[in-house]
Design an enzyme around this catalytic site. Sequence first.
Site, PDB file in Angstrom:
ATOM      1  CE  LYS A   1     -20.726  10.249 -27.322  1.00 32.68           C
ATOM      2  NZ  LYS A   1     -21.727   9.297 -27.906  1.00 32.68           N
TER       3      LYS A   1
ATOM      4  CG  HIS B   1     -18.174  12.327 -26.058  1.00 29.07           C
ATOM      5  ND1 HIS B   1     -18.257  11.345 -25.286  1.00 29.07           N
ATOM      6  CD2 HIS B   1     -17.429  12.038 -27.316  1.00 29.07           C
ATOM      7  CE1 HIS B   1     -17.855  10.041 -25.925  1.00 29.07           C
ATOM      8  NE2 HIS B   1     -17.124  10.735 -27.041  1.00 29.07           N
TER       9      HIS B   1
ATOM     10  CB  CYS C   1     -15.588   7.157 -26.515  1.00 28.23           C
ATOM     11  SG  CYS C   1     -14.609   8.530 -26.078  1.00 28.23           S
TER      12      CYS C   1
END
Length: 409
Positions: free
Chosen positions: A329, A334, A163
């Site tokens: 988000k 995500h 991420c």
Amino acid sequence: MKRRVVVTGGGIVSSLGIADDEVWRSLKALENKVAAMPEWEVYEGLRPHLAAPVTAELRAFSRKETRGMGRVAILALNATENALEKAGLLGSPELTSGSTGISYGSSAGDVDALVDFYRLLIDKDSSSLSASTYIKAMPQTCAANLSVHYGLTGRLITTNTACTSGSMAVGYAYEAVANGIQDIMIAGGAEELTPADAGVFDALFSASTDNAHPSRTPRAYDKTRDGLVVGEGAGTLILEEYEHAVRRGAKIYAEVAGFATNTDGTHITHPNQSTIEAVMRMALKAAGLEPEDIGYINMHGTATVSGDIVESNAVYNVFGGKVPVSTLKNYTGHTLGACGAIEAWCSILMQKKKWFCPNLNLVDRDEEIAPLDFITGTGREIDAEYVMSNNFAFGGINTSLVFRRVPEA
């Protein structure tokens, strides 16, 4: 002495849209882009049936141009084409001169190609393999394919850090330009949608299963949050040495004022508050700023139970409750390896327009969440010279970027 680094182009492909005006309309309309995924119901035991897919029509490229690209690289190509177009660099000899490099990442390569790649081991049958299977599946597929597509001959950095892939790519690109290694860097991250990603977070009890109400999830920082929703997309920023950009008359969208990254060193999946605090302080120091100089923070905001608590308290310990914050988000889901670059570009757009999006679906703040200045309602007009964008990843990898609005913008 480090050189000044500016952003001279940017592009995203996401559930919010592709063109900047489309993305802006989605943000201003407070549109949650999460959708039901009934086709995922065929996967036994998979509880989340929600995602935020890219639905806009992508640019068409020839088969020859994309034969080594799976969907993740094609998403990256679309975002990069938009970014280079804004920067006035499409077709420029600077791309092939050696003065331009690339820093790009994703969590993984193309999923379909990975399936074909491993079918040999599972089915003992190699018929699914082709000359391009590995090229599509390899973790550096975005960086390598973009490098070949544009004829880049400068430095190549691949960031496959889950991420933080996108934010790490921007940070490393910034360092390459600031330290005089390259004059221009193409930087970003991408991720394609797969039910396997939803399955990973489901196994960790971190995925939202509010399948009947797509528009109300994810709901980061809310007492009723039940986890993240996976999305897809790509984001690309063009970073350039300031004087170089001025000489060629490039439009300047923002300046990269600071970047920092560190690792937790404690747990592979659980965030660590002290190192998250540290990375923000490091970014502030790199930018020569104090906490009160930051006008807005783009939060990582995954809507996981522990992640939101740790992040919010880390931000509170550094900034107190005075800096306005929100997470994208809750709009896009995500986007994993893409989120750092997508959120950086959206933060720059909001900084330029002096309006920042609210936290969708935040109705009742969890009492364990720090009392930050969460933007709610219809958003907020803020004249922020400096904004910060934070991202955190499995492996305990933390990043913090600081952008400055420049007069030329």
